[in-house]
Structures are given as C-alpha cells and as structure tokens.
Design an enzyme around this catalytic site. Structure first.
Site, PDB file in Angstrom:
ATOM      1  CG  ASP A   7      -1.839   1.177   1.270  1.00 47.41           C
ATOM      2  OD1 ASP A   7      -2.344   1.558   0.191  1.00 47.41           O
ATOM      3  OD2 ASP A   7      -2.076   1.724   2.360  1.00 47.41           O
ATOM      4  CD  GLU A  68      -4.403   1.819  -2.855  1.00 45.71           C
ATOM      5  OE1 GLU A  68      -5.043   1.180  -2.011  1.00 45.71           O
ATOM      6  OE2 GLU A  68      -4.076   3.014  -2.722  1.00 45.71           O
ATOM      7  CG  ASP A 141      -0.982   3.357   5.902  1.00 47.08           C
ATOM      8  OD1 ASP A 141      -1.326   3.999   4.900  1.00 47.08           O
ATOM      9  OD2 ASP A 141      -0.952   3.833   7.055  1.00 47.08           O
TER      10      ASP A 141
END
EC number: 3.1.21.10
Length: 188
Positions: A7, A68, A141
C-alpha cells in the site's frame, strides 16, 4: 502462492505478506510499515522506501507483488507521493524478475469485503477475519497491504486464465471478421 502486498505511501508504506491459494484458508506471513520522516528530503525518503521494500523482498521471498494502483485524488501532493512510492515498489520487484500486479482500491475492497465502497474499518475487519488474526493490523496501511495480497491471490487464477486465452487467441492469428467496406461488394 506467496504475495507481498504494498500500500504505497511516502510517510507510511504498508507491506504485508500472505500465503495461500484461492478457495483455501490464507495465512499471514508478516505485516508492517516502511516509514519515512515527513520533513526529510524527497530523495532520501524514496531511498528509505526502496531499502524497506528490498528488505521485505529479501526476507520473505514473494512470488508476486501486488501494488495499489494510483488513482486521481483531490490532493495532488498526496497522489504524487503515492505514485512515487508505488514506482519504487514496482522497480524493486521488477529488478528481481518478480511479477507485479496493480489493483485499484475499489477492486481490493470488493474482493475482500464484497463492496467496492467499503471503508477502512470494514477492510480491516475482513482482513482480520480472513487471516484469522486476533486484531486488525495497525495502522490501516498495514491492513490495506494485506488486503492487496489477498485480492491478488483470489483474482490471479481468473486473470491468468484470461491472459492465457488471449495469448492462445493471438497465437492462432485469429482475427475478427471485418464487415465489407461500403464501396466494395455493392452493385453499382
């Protein structure tokens, strides 16, 4: 299959490793965050993210890296930092020949919770449940990184079948029939 989920972020870059196959219980191998000081020079921050990702790759030896996909946000400063950290993760994996998959936030949310509009708390709760953890990973996160890895494990078989079908189709040299040109085939 062992997947490192990333992330991306400059201040907090979530990382998580999940192992398993679609249709079977998954196992969390490790989860954490690569942190950089907000007041540090951009170059130093990117080097710190690179060193953190490299350490995770060395230690956990993933077969795939799921990152991501950066999407447009209102805050250009935030999206730039996210894109830069994302590029570092992609570079680190690619340098080692590890395949990289990009997943949008809504794809990840839909895969893990069933809704592409789920909030962070819902994602954290489902990650906790799916990986049979005692509590949601903190910060968010870290939970998001695990969700990325889970998403990839679940989506990879379908994506691979699709890619193989496309490759088979292309190798046959099969083309779609084209409609006749308007000026051809008509009586004058």
């Amino acid at each position: 299959m062992r997947v490192l989920g990333v992330d991306p972020g400059l201040t907090r870059c979530g990382v998580g490793v999940v192992e398993g196959v679609a249709g079977r219980p998954l196992t969390m191998v490790a989860v954490g965050v690569v942190r950089t000081p907000a007041d540090a020079d951009l170059g130093h921050r990117l080097v710190a993210v690179e060193q953190g990702i490299e350490q995770w790759l060395d230690e956990h030896r993933p077969e795939f890296v799921a990152v991501e996909r950066v999407f447009s946000q209102h805050n250009v400063r935030t999206v730039m930092g996210t894109a830069q950290a994302s590029a570092v993760a992609i570079l680190c994996a690619s340098r080692r020949g590890i395949p990289v998959a990009l997943h949008t936030p809504s794809e990840v949310k839909a895969a893990v919770t069933g809704s592409g509009r789920a909030d962070k708390a819902q994602v954290g709760a489902m990650v906790t449940r799916l990986l049979r953890l005692d509590a949601p990973p903190k910060p968010a996160d870290a939970a998001d990184a695990l969700a990325l890895a889970i998403c990839h494990i679940w989506r990879a078989p379908a994506q691979n079948r699709l890619q193989q079908a496309v490759a088979r189709h292309a190798s046959r040299g099969t083309r779609r029939p084209q409609p006749p040109h308007p000026s051809k085939g008509r009586p004058a």
